[in-house]
Design an enzyme around this catalytic site. Structure first.
Site, PDB file in Angstrom:
ATOM      1  N   GLU A 184       6.772  -0.477  13.249  1.00  0.00           N
ATOM      2  CA  GLU A 184       7.823   0.335  13.872  1.00  0.00           C
ATOM      3  C   GLU A 184       7.240   1.734  13.975  1.00  0.00           C
ATOM      4  OE1 GLU A 184      10.016   3.174  13.874  1.00  0.00           O
ATOM      5  OE2 GLU A 184      11.129   2.435  12.124  1.00  0.00           O
ATOM      6  N   GLU A 220       6.324  11.754  21.361  1.00  0.00           N
ATOM      7  CA  GLU A 220       7.126  12.125  20.194  1.00  0.00           C
ATOM      8  C   GLU A 220       6.501  13.321  19.465  1.00  0.00           C
ATOM      9  OE1 GLU A 220       6.974   9.303  16.930  1.00  0.00           O
ATOM     10  OE2 GLU A 220       8.833  10.039  16.071  1.00  0.00           O
ATOM     11  N   GLY A 267       5.527   4.052  10.701  1.00  0.00           N
ATOM     12  CA  GLY A 267       4.759   5.302  10.701  1.00  0.00           C
ATOM     13  C   GLY A 267       4.343   5.683  12.103  1.00  0.00           C
ATOM     14  N   SER A 268       3.141   6.226  12.214  1.00  0.00           N
ATOM     15  CA  SER A 268       2.693   6.762  13.502  1.00  0.00           C
ATOM     16  C   SER A 268       2.213   5.663  14.453  1.00  0.00           C
ATOM     17  CB  SER A 268       1.535   7.738  13.272  1.00  0.00           C
ATOM     18  OG  SER A 268       0.418   7.040  12.771  1.00  0.00           O
ATOM     19  N   LYS A 274       0.888  -1.166   0.000  1.00  0.00           N
ATOM     20  CA  LYS A 274       0.000   0.000   0.000  1.00  0.00           C
ATOM     21  C   LYS A 274       0.924   1.214   0.000  1.00  0.00           C
ATOM     22  CE  LYS A 274      -3.083   2.923   2.529  1.00  0.00           C
ATOM     23  NZ  LYS A 274      -2.276   4.078   2.055  1.00  0.00           N
ATOM     24  N   CYS A 298      12.673   8.530  12.610  1.00  0.00           N
ATOM     25  CA  CYS A 298      12.147   7.855  13.804  1.00  0.00           C
ATOM     26  C   CYS A 298      13.205   7.775  14.897  1.00  0.00           C
ATOM     27  CB  CYS A 298      11.613   6.483  13.456  1.00  0.00           C
ATOM     28  SG  CYS A 298      12.717   5.554  12.414  1.00  0.00           S
ATOM     29  N   GLY A 310      -0.162   2.436  13.427  1.00  0.00           N
ATOM     30  CA  GLY A 310       0.446   1.125  13.706  1.00  0.00           C
ATOM     31  C   GLY A 310      -0.374   0.337  14.712  1.00  0.00           C
TER      32      GLY A 310
HETATM   33  P1  NAP Z   1       0.734   7.430   9.276  1.00  0.00           P
HETATM   34  O1  NAP Z   1      -0.368   8.357   9.566  1.00  0.00           O
HETATM   35  O2  NAP Z   1       1.123   6.469  10.314  1.00  0.00           O
HETATM   36  O3  NAP Z   1       0.355   6.655   7.921  1.00  0.00           O
HETATM   37  C1  NAP Z   1       1.121   5.561   7.455  1.00  0.00           C
HETATM   38  C2  NAP Z   1       0.227   4.631   6.670  1.00  0.00           C
HETATM   39  O4  NAP Z   1      -0.783   4.097   7.514  1.00  0.00           O
HETATM   40  C3  NAP Z   1      -0.456   5.287   5.522  1.00  0.00           C
HETATM   41  O5  NAP Z   1      -0.420   4.380   4.438  1.00  0.00           O
HETATM   42  C4  NAP Z   1      -1.879   5.464   5.988  1.00  0.00           C
HETATM   43  O6  NAP Z   1      -2.677   5.335   4.860  1.00  0.00           O
HETATM   44  C5  NAP Z   1      -2.085   4.313   6.936  1.00  0.00           C
HETATM   45  N1  NAP Z   1      -3.002   4.654   8.029  1.00  0.00           N
HETATM   46  C6  NAP Z   1      -3.047   5.807   8.716  1.00  0.00           C
HETATM   47  N2  NAP Z   1      -3.953   5.738   9.697  1.00  0.00           N
HETATM   48  C7  NAP Z   1      -4.523   4.515   9.620  1.00  0.00           C
HETATM   49  C8  NAP Z   1      -5.536   3.839  10.351  1.00  0.00           C
HETATM   50  N3  NAP Z   1      -6.154   4.431  11.363  1.00  0.00           N
HETATM   51  N4  NAP Z   1      -5.842   2.594  10.007  1.00  0.00           N
HETATM   52  C9  NAP Z   1      -5.220   1.995   8.977  1.00  0.00           C
HETATM   53  N5  NAP Z   1      -4.255   2.572   8.237  1.00  0.00           N
HETATM   54  C10 NAP Z   1      -3.901   3.819   8.555  1.00  0.00           C
HETATM   55  O7  NAP Z   1       2.083   8.183   8.935  1.00  0.00           O
HETATM   56  P2  NAP Z   1       2.400   9.466   8.081  1.00  0.00           P
HETATM   57  O8  NAP Z   1       1.297   9.778   7.143  1.00  0.00           O
HETATM   58  O9  NAP Z   1       3.705   9.203   7.493  1.00  0.00           O
HETATM   59  O10 NAP Z   1       2.612  10.642   9.109  1.00  0.00           O
HETATM   60  C11 NAP Z   1       1.728  11.015  10.117  1.00  0.00           C
HETATM   61  C12 NAP Z   1       2.474  11.084  11.428  1.00  0.00           C
HETATM   62  O11 NAP Z   1       3.096   9.829  11.717  1.00  0.00           O
HETATM   63  C13 NAP Z   1       3.644  12.061  11.475  1.00  0.00           C
HETATM   64  O12 NAP Z   1       3.296  13.371  11.713  1.00  0.00           O
HETATM   65  C14 NAP Z   1       4.478  11.475  12.569  1.00  0.00           C
HETATM   66  O13 NAP Z   1       4.011  11.897  13.818  1.00  0.00           O
HETATM   67  C15 NAP Z   1       4.293   9.996  12.437  1.00  0.00           C
HETATM   68  N6  NAP Z   1       5.395   9.305  11.720  1.00  0.00           N
HETATM   69  C16 NAP Z   1       6.306   8.640  12.441  1.00  0.00           C
HETATM   70  C17 NAP Z   1       7.333   7.987  11.794  1.00  0.00           C
HETATM   71  C18 NAP Z   1       8.337   7.233  12.538  1.00  0.00           C
HETATM   72  O14 NAP Z   1       9.227   6.656  11.938  1.00  0.00           O
HETATM   73  N7  NAP Z   1       8.206   7.196  13.811  1.00  0.00           N
HETATM   74  C19 NAP Z   1       7.444   8.002  10.417  1.00  0.00           C
HETATM   75  C20 NAP Z   1       6.490   8.701   9.701  1.00  0.00           C
HETATM   76  C21 NAP Z   1       5.464   9.326  10.380  1.00  0.00           C
HETATM   77  P3  NAP Z   1      -3.962   6.173   4.544  1.00  0.00           P
HETATM   78  O15 NAP Z   1      -3.818   7.494   5.206  1.00  0.00           O
HETATM   79  O16 NAP Z   1      -3.937   6.220   3.040  1.00  0.00           O
HETATM   80  O17 NAP Z   1      -5.049   5.315   5.094  1.00  0.00           O
END
Ligand code: NAP
Length: 494
Positions: free
Chosen positions: A231, A359, A207-208, A145, A268, A212
Site C-alpha cells: 500500500e 504525493e 510505505g513509499s 522487519k 496515506c 513498495g
Molecule cells: P519507506 O522508505 O517506504 O520504508 C519502508 C520500509 O521499506 C522500511 O522498512 C525500509 O527499510 C524498507 N525499504 C526502503 N527502501 C527499500 C528498498 N529500496 N528496497 C527494499 N526495502 C526498502 O518509508 P518511510 O521510511 O516510512 O518513509 C519514506 C517516505 O515514504 C516518506 O517520506 C513518504 O513519502 C513515504 N511514506 C508513505 C506512506 C504512505 O502511507 N503512503 C507511509 C509512510 C511513508 P530500510 O530503510 O531499513 O531498508
C-alpha cells in the site's frame, strides 16, 4: 544495526517449520490466539506510549487512540477468523447417479509472510499491526522487519506477541521480529534479501512507492514469484462541486485544512489535491483556507528522513512553472517541523505537468482551479490509481456530472460523498487499497477483516477420507462454521 545473513536464514527456517504447525491449527484455535494477543497488547502500559512518543514525536493522545485501534483490530479479525469467514468452506457431496465426486474446498495460509513495519503508524501498521494480525488469522507465520524509525516500540510489541506464542506453546517461528537495514558486510537490504528468499511466500508493506515497487519487482523476478501487497499511498483528490461550494465554502475549507494537516499530514489518505471550477464559491473557499492555514503551528515530523523528503518535495512542486502559493503557516517552525503549505494552480497547469500530481508526504496540498467541468473531467481521467476520491457535493451535483463520478469509480478504492478521507475505519466494509500505484493488488484491502484474504489460498480435497479432512470440512462441522453445502449456505452438519 545490520544483520548477518545466517540470522535471517535461521528466522525463515523457523517460520517454515512453524508453517507446518500453523496449517494444522483450526480457525477457532487461531481466534483464541489472536484474542490473547489483543489482551497482551492492551496490557502494555505507559512505557509503550512514552517509547513510541520518543521515537516518532506523535502526541500521546494519538498514540493512545492508535493502541486502542490496534487492539480492536486483533479482536475484530479474531472474530472473523473464528466465524470461519476466511476458511470459505465449501462442500459438494458425492452424487453417484450424476457421476459427481465428493469435493471439499477451504482456504489455508499461503506460507511465511514478511511484514514491513510502517513509519507513520507505529502500532496499527507495524509489528503488531493489521498485516501481522491478517497473516496469523490466515494461518501464516509472520516475519516482521521493524521500521528503523521506531525499533524500541516495535520490540515492545514483538514481546507482547512472543509472550502469547509461549503461553500457547506454539513454535517460536510463528512470529519473528528483527531490526536491521542491511545484511552485515554487504549493501543488500535485509528487506530485499528476505523478499527474494525462497522460504517467504508473501509480503505485506505500507510505505513509499519507491520501496513498495522495488519489493514488488524483486518478488516478480523470483524463480517462484510471490504476491506483494504493498500500500503505497496517493494524493486522495477532493472534487468540490458548485452547489456544495456555494452552500458551505467556508466550512469546507476548515474541514479540508484539518484533514490535510492532521498528524502533520503524515497519512496515506491525506487529501493532497482539491479541485473545483472557478467562481464565487471557490473564491470564498480560498479566502477561508488561507485563514485556516496561516495560524497553524508547524509540528515535529516522524523522523529526519521524512522531514527532509517533505522539504525537498514541496520545494520541487513549488518551483514548477505556473505555480503560486495560496497559503502557508506564518510560523516557519524549526528544523524537523512540517510547516503547512498550499499551492494554487490552474487545471491546465496540473494537466500539463505530472510532477504536480505526485504525493508530498506532509501537511501540503494543491488547490486546482478549473475553467469548467470539462477540465475537471480531464483531471479525473488522467489521475493515477488512488486510495480515495472525495466528492464534496450535493446529490444534484452528482446527478449533473455522472461522467466524473463514473470516471472516479475506476480510479479509487474508496469514494466518499462529503467528509474527508483521513480516518480509515476498521470495519468489514472498508476498502483500503486501490488501483496501482495506490497498491500493488487492486483486489484487496489492507484494513478491515477482509485484509486476511490476502494471505490465504484455496485447496480442494477430492473423495478424501473423512478423518483426514481439516475440521472445517468434516461432515459433523465440529467448528460450527457457515459453509456452502451443495450450493446452500448452512452451519448444519451433513
Ligand atoms: P519507506 O522508505 O517506504 O520504508 C519502508 C520500509 O521499506 C522500511 O522498512 C525500509 O527499510 C524498507 N525499504 C526502503 N527502501 C527499500 C528498498 N529500496 N528496497 C527494499 N526495502 C526498502 O518509508 P518511510 O521510511 O516510512 O518513509 C519514506 C517516505 O515514504 C516518506 O517520506 C513518504 O513519502 C513515504 N511514506 C508513505 C506512506 C504512505 O502511507 N503512503 C507511509 C509512510 C511513508 P530500510 O530503510 O531499513 O531498508
Amino acid at each position: 544495526m545490520n544483520q548477518p545473513k545466517w540470522v535471517l536464514d535461521q528466522i525463515v527456517g523457523k517460520a517454515e517449520e512453524a508453517y507446518s504447525f500453523m496449517k494444522k491449527t483450526t480457525v477457532k484455535e487461531r481466534m483464541l490466539f489472536m484474542q490473547s494477543v489483543a489482551d497482551s497488547i492492551e496490557g502494555l502500559g505507559q512505557e509503550l506510549i512514552d517509547t513510541a512518543h520518543e521515537e516518532t514525536a506523535l502526541p500521546h493522545a494519538r498514540l493512545i487512540g492508535e493502541k486502542g485501534r490496534t487492539v480492536g483490530q486483533w479482536r475484530a479479525y479474531a472474530d472473523a477468523v473464528g466465524q470461519g469467514r476466511y476458511a470459505e468452506a465449501c462442500i459438494d457431496t458425492k452424487n453417484t447417479e450424476k457421476g459427481k465426486n465428493d469435493i471439499r474446498k477451504c482456504n489455508i495460509g499461503i506460507g511465511p509472510v514478511l511484514v514491513f513495519g510502517a513509519s507513520n503508524f507505529p502500532f496499527a501498521f507495524s509489528t503488531a499491526g493489521g498485516d501481522t494480525a491478517s497473516a496469523i488469522g490466515a494461518g501464516c507465520p509472520v516475519i516482521v522487519k521493524a521500521h528503523p524509525g521506531h525499533p524500541r516500540t516495535s520490540q515492545l510489541m514483538a514481546d507482547a506477541i512472543t509472550k502469547v506464542v509461549d503461553v500457547f506453546g506454539w513454535p517460536q517461528g510463528v512470529f519473528s521480529h528483527f531490526v536491521g537495514e542491511y545484511i552485515e558486510g554487504s549493501d543488500e537490504r535485509t528487506g530485499s534479501y528476505l523478499t527474494a528468499h525462497p522460504g517467504v511466500k508473501a509480503v505485506g508493506f505500507t510505505g513509499s512507492f519507491r520501496a513498495g515497487k522495488a519489493l514488488f519487482d524483486i518478488a516478480k523476478q523470483r524463480s517462484e514469484p510471490i504476491p506483494v501487497f504493498a500500500e503505497m499511498g496517493s494524493i486522495n483528490p477532493v472534487f468540490a462541486f458548485t452547489n456544495a461550494l456555494e452552500q458551505r465554502a467556508e466550512a469546507l475549507a476548515v474541514e479540508y485544512v484539518s484533514s490535510l494537516t492532521l498528524g502533520v499530514g503524515q497519512f496515506c489518505t491525506n487529501p493532497g489535491v482539491f479541485i473545483a471550477v472557478r467562481g464565487d464559491g471557490m473564491d470564498r473557499f480560498k479566502i477561508a483556507l488561507t485563514k485556516a492555514i496561516e495560524p497553524l503551528a508547524p509540528a515535529t515530523m516522524l523522523n529526519k528522513g521524512i522531514y527532509e523528503h517533505y522539504q525537498k518535495n514541496k520545494t520541487l512542486l513549488h518551483q514548477q512553472a505556473g505555480v503560486n502559493v495560496l497559503a502557508e503557516a506564518i510560523d516557519e517552525g524549526v528544523e524537523g517541523q512540517g510547516r503547512p503549505k498550499v499551492l494554487l494552480v490552474s487545471a491546465q497547469v496540473i494537466l500539463g505537468n505530472t510532477v504536480l500530481s505526485e504525493e508530498v508526504f506532509g501537511p501540503f496540498g494543491i488547490v486546482v482551479e478549473a475553467e469548467n467541468y470539462g477540465e475537471v473531467y480531464d483531471f479525473a481521467r488522467q489521475l493515477k490509481g488512488q486510495l480515495t476520491a472525495t466528492l464534496a457535493a450535493t446529490e444534484d451535483d452528482l446527478n449533473a456530472h455522472p461522467d466524473i463520478v463514473d470516471c472516479l469509480k475506476d480510479k479509487a478504492g474508496r469514494l466518499l460523498f462529503n467528509g474527508m478521507p483521513t480516518g480509515v475505519e476498521v470495519v468489514n466494509a472498508m476498502q483500503h487499497g486501490g488501483p496501482f500505484p495506490a497498491s500493488t493488488d487492486i483486489r484487496f484491502t489492507s484494513v478491515g477483516p477482509d485484509a486476511i484474504k490476502r494471505f490465504v489460498r484455496p485447496i480442494s480435497f477430492q473423495n478424501w477420507p473423512e478423518q483426514l479432512l481439516p475440521d472445517e470440512l468434516k461432515d459433523s462441522n465440529p467448528l460450527h462454521i457457515l459453509r456452502i453445502v451443495d450450493g446452500q449456505n448452512t452451519p448444519q452438519p451433513l
